[in-house]
Design a protein around this motif. Sequence first.
Motif, short mmCIF file in Angstrom:
data_model
loop_
_atom_site.label_atom_id
_atom_site.label_comp_id
_atom_site.label_asym_id
_atom_site.label_seq_id
_atom_site.Cartn_x
_atom_site.Cartn_y
_atom_site.Cartn_z
N SER A 162 0.83 -1.21 0.00
CA SER A 162 0.00 0.00 0.00
C SER A 162 0.86 1.26 0.00
O SER A 162 0.43 2.31 -0.45
CB SER A 162 -0.95 0.01 1.20
OG SER A 162 -0.24 0.31 2.40
N MET A 163 2.08 1.15 0.49
CA MET A 163 3.01 2.28 0.51
C MET A 163 3.95 2.25 -0.69
O MET A 163 4.73 3.17 -0.88
CB MET A 163 3.82 2.27 1.80
CG MET A 163 2.99 2.46 3.05
SD MET A 163 2.06 4.00 3.09
CE MET A 163 3.37 5.15 3.40
N GLY A 164 3.89 1.18 -1.48
CA GLY A 164 4.77 1.07 -2.63
C GLY A 164 6.21 0.77 -2.25
O GLY A 164 7.13 1.08 -3.01
N LEU A 205 5.91 11.34 -3.20
CA LEU A 205 5.70 11.83 -1.84
C LEU A 205 6.68 11.14 -0.90
O LEU A 205 7.05 9.99 -1.10
CB LEU A 205 4.27 11.53 -1.37
CG LEU A 205 3.12 12.20 -2.11
CD1 LEU A 205 1.80 11.67 -1.59
CD2 LEU A 205 3.20 13.70 -1.97
N SER A 206 7.07 11.84 0.13
CA SER A 206 7.91 11.22 1.15
C SER A 206 7.06 10.22 1.93
O SER A 206 5.82 10.26 1.89
CB SER A 206 8.46 12.28 2.10
OG SER A 206 7.42 12.79 2.91
N ASP A 207 7.73 9.35 2.66
CA ASP A 207 7.00 8.37 3.46
C ASP A 207 6.10 9.07 4.47
O ASP A 207 4.97 8.65 4.70
CB ASP A 207 7.98 7.45 4.19
CG ASP A 207 8.76 6.58 3.23
OD1 ASP A 207 9.82 6.08 3.63
OD2 ASP A 207 8.31 6.39 2.08
N GLU A 208 6.59 10.16 5.06
CA GLU A 208 5.79 10.91 6.02
C GLU A 208 4.57 11.53 5.36
O GLU A 208 3.48 11.54 5.94
CB GLU A 208 6.64 12.01 6.69
CG GLU A 208 7.73 11.49 7.61
CD GLU A 208 8.96 10.96 6.87
OE1 GLU A 208 9.74 10.23 7.48
OE2 GLU A 208 9.13 11.24 5.66
N GLU A 209 4.72 12.03 4.14
CA GLU A 209 3.59 12.62 3.41
C GLU A 209 2.56 11.54 3.07
O GLU A 209 1.35 11.79 3.14
CB GLU A 209 4.07 13.31 2.14
CG GLU A 209 4.83 14.60 2.41
CD GLU A 209 5.50 15.16 1.17
OE1 GLU A 209 6.02 14.38 0.35
OE2 GLU A 209 5.48 16.40 1.02
#
Length: 127
Positions: free
Chosen positions: A17-19, A101-105
């Motif tokens: 889901s986060m790639g 996008l960054s992981d946080e974004e």
Amino acid sequence: MVAPNKIAEQIIELRNSMGWTQQQLADKLKVSKQSVSNWETGEKTPRMGKIEDIANLFNVTVSYIIDGHSDHDKRNINIVEELESKGIIINFSDYEGFDKLSDEEKIEFQKKIEDAVRFELFKRKNK
């Protein structure tokens, strides 16, 4: 090869889901890529401390990692299915730019979507 278990399925689902690759997840959890691979194949099961780390990383409950369910999931499943059937919920990782996008974004974006679903549930409940 051992058949994947629910924990394995959840780790795979959340990572995808986060790639993220297995290596990326391993780096974030400070474990080896082989550990992630073993968890995802069901060869080994992460210890509870790592399950908690995984839950925190993906902003889900430990019970979601263990059995795929949580109180949050039970409350939201009907609205999520309804929104998906109307095409409102989409897999943003399929769209250009999401991977930039960054992981946080990405996590922040996920939280905003969850908040929107909770608000929709609240409105429907209080009609």
